[in-house]
Design an enzyme around this catalytic site. Structure first.
Site, PDB file in Angstrom:
ATOM      1  N   HIS A   1       0.844  -1.198   0.000  1.00 14.24           N
ATOM      2  CA  HIS A   1       0.000   0.000   0.000  1.00 14.24           C
ATOM      3  C   HIS A   1       0.881   1.251   0.000  1.00 14.24           C
ATOM      4  CE1 HIS A   1      -3.520   2.231   2.243  1.00 14.24           C
ATOM      5  NE2 HIS A   1      -3.219   2.768   1.074  1.00 14.24           N
TER       6      HIS A   1
ATOM      7  N   HIS B   1       3.751   0.846   3.032  1.00 17.22           N
ATOM      8  CA  HIS B   1       3.741  -0.251   3.998  1.00 17.22           C
ATOM      9  C   HIS B   1       3.074  -1.471   3.381  1.00 17.22           C
ATOM     10  CE1 HIS B   1      -0.122   1.870   4.557  1.00 17.22           C
ATOM     11  NE2 HIS B   1      -0.601   0.655   4.755  1.00 17.22           N
TER      12      HIS B   1
ATOM     13  N   ASP C   1       0.207  -4.365   4.255  1.00 14.46           N
ATOM     14  CA  ASP C   1      -0.869  -4.724   5.174  1.00 14.46           C
ATOM     15  C   ASP C   1      -0.985  -6.246   5.221  1.00 14.46           C
ATOM     16  OD1 ASP C   1      -2.103  -2.151   6.077  1.00 14.46           O
ATOM     17  OD2 ASP C   1      -2.274  -1.848   3.923  1.00 14.46           O
TER      18      ASP C   1
ATOM     19  N   LYS D   1     -17.639   1.460 -24.290  1.00 15.46           N
ATOM     20  CA  LYS D   1     -18.745   0.520 -24.545  1.00 15.46           C
ATOM     21  C   LYS D   1     -20.111   1.187 -24.425  1.00 15.46           C
ATOM     22  CE  LYS D   1     -16.365  -3.592 -23.097  1.00 15.46           C
ATOM     23  NZ  LYS D   1     -16.040  -4.242 -21.827  1.00 15.46           N
TER      24      LYS D   1
HETATM   25 MN    MN Z   1      -2.707   0.202   4.527  1.00 11.93          MN
END
Ligand code: MN
Length: 215
Positions: free
Chosen positions: A43, A49, A51, A214
C-alpha cells in the site's frame, strides 16, 4: 464495538472503490470447509507499507508492516495493528482516491491460505488462531505464492492489547526460511495482475477508458 464498525467509520464508500464488507462471499462447500485465508497488500499511502491480514473470527485481522515480511528468521519486522477488514477486502487491488482514508495505490502482493499453529506456551496444546490473537501471539503456516512456511506475529510483552501496542512479524526457522534474501525487493509485483504499486494506476485508467467506450 460492532464488527467492522471502525472500518466503515473511516471510509466513504461513495468515494472509495474499497468493499463495504456487506456482501458475504461464498467460500468452501458443505463437504469441504474453507481453509483460512491470508492476504498481504502493498500500500503506497503517505508512507509505504504492507498490510498483513489473516482470517480470524470471520474478519481479516490486520497489521501494517512498514518494511514488509522477510524470509530471514533473524529479521523482526514492526507490525502495527490496524482495524479489522471485511473478508472481501482480500480481493481489493486498485487506487484509493486522494482525500480518502488511506489514499494511495494498493496491490495484492501475496495471498493464499494458512494453517493455524497457535499453541499453549507450556503444554504445547493447540489453541485456535482466535485465542492466539487474544493472547498476542499468533503462529501460522503460510501457503502463499511468495511466502511459505511458519511465521509468528507477536505483541510486545509490555503490551496491554489496547490496539496501539506494537507487534512484530518474523519468519520461523524451517525449510522455507531464506536467510539473507530480500523478498520485497526481489518480488515487488502483484500476484494477481503483475502490476506494481507504481503501474496499477495506469492499468486502472486503461480499464476505465475501455468501459466508457462501450456505453
Ligand atoms: Mn494500509
Amino acid at each position: 464495538m460492532k464488527k467492522l464498525e471502525l472500518y466503515r467509520k473511516k471510509r466513504d464508500f461513495k468515494k472509495t472503490p474499497e468493499p463495504s464488507g456487506k456482501k458475504k462471499a461464498a467460500r468452501g462447500t458443505k463437504k469441504k470447509p474453507p481453509e483460512a485465508i491470508f492476504v498481504i497488500q502493498k500500500h503506497a499511502a503517505s508512507h509505504l507499507h504492507y498490510d498483513v491480514r489473516l482470517e480470524i473470527d470471520g474478519v481479516l485481522k490486520s497489521w501494517a508492516v512498514p518494511k514488509g515480511p522477510s524470509l530471514d528468521p533473524r529479521i523482526k519486522r514492526l507490525a502495527m495493528p490496524t482495524e479489522d477488514h471485511p473478508m472481501d477486502y482480500a480481493d481489493f487491488e486498485g487506487v484509493i482516491p486522494a482525500g480518502n482514508y488511506g489514499a494511495g495505490n494498493v496491490i495484492i502482493w501475496d495471498h493464499g491460505t494458512y494453517v493455524n499453529l497457535c499453541h499453549e506456551p507450556r503444554t504445547k496444546k493447540v489453541i485456535s488462531a482466535s485465542a492466539g490473537f487474544r493472547r498476542g501471539h499468533v503462529m501460522f503456516w503460510l501457503k502463499g505464492k511468495k511466502l511459505q512456511g511458519g511465521f509468528v506475529l507477536t505483541r510486545r510483552q509490555a503490551g496491554d492489547g489496547d490496539g496501539r501496542t506494537p507487534w512484530f512479524l518474523f519468519k520461523v526457522k524451517d525449510d522455507a526460511a531464506q536467510p539473507k534474501s530480500d523478498i520485497t525487493a526481489e518480488r515487488p509485483e502483484s500476484v494477481v495482475s503483475g502490476a506494481t504499486v507504481e503501474s496499477i494506476a495506469k492499468k486502472r485508467r486503461v480499464r476505465t477508458w475501455g468501459s466508457r467506450r462501450k456505453k
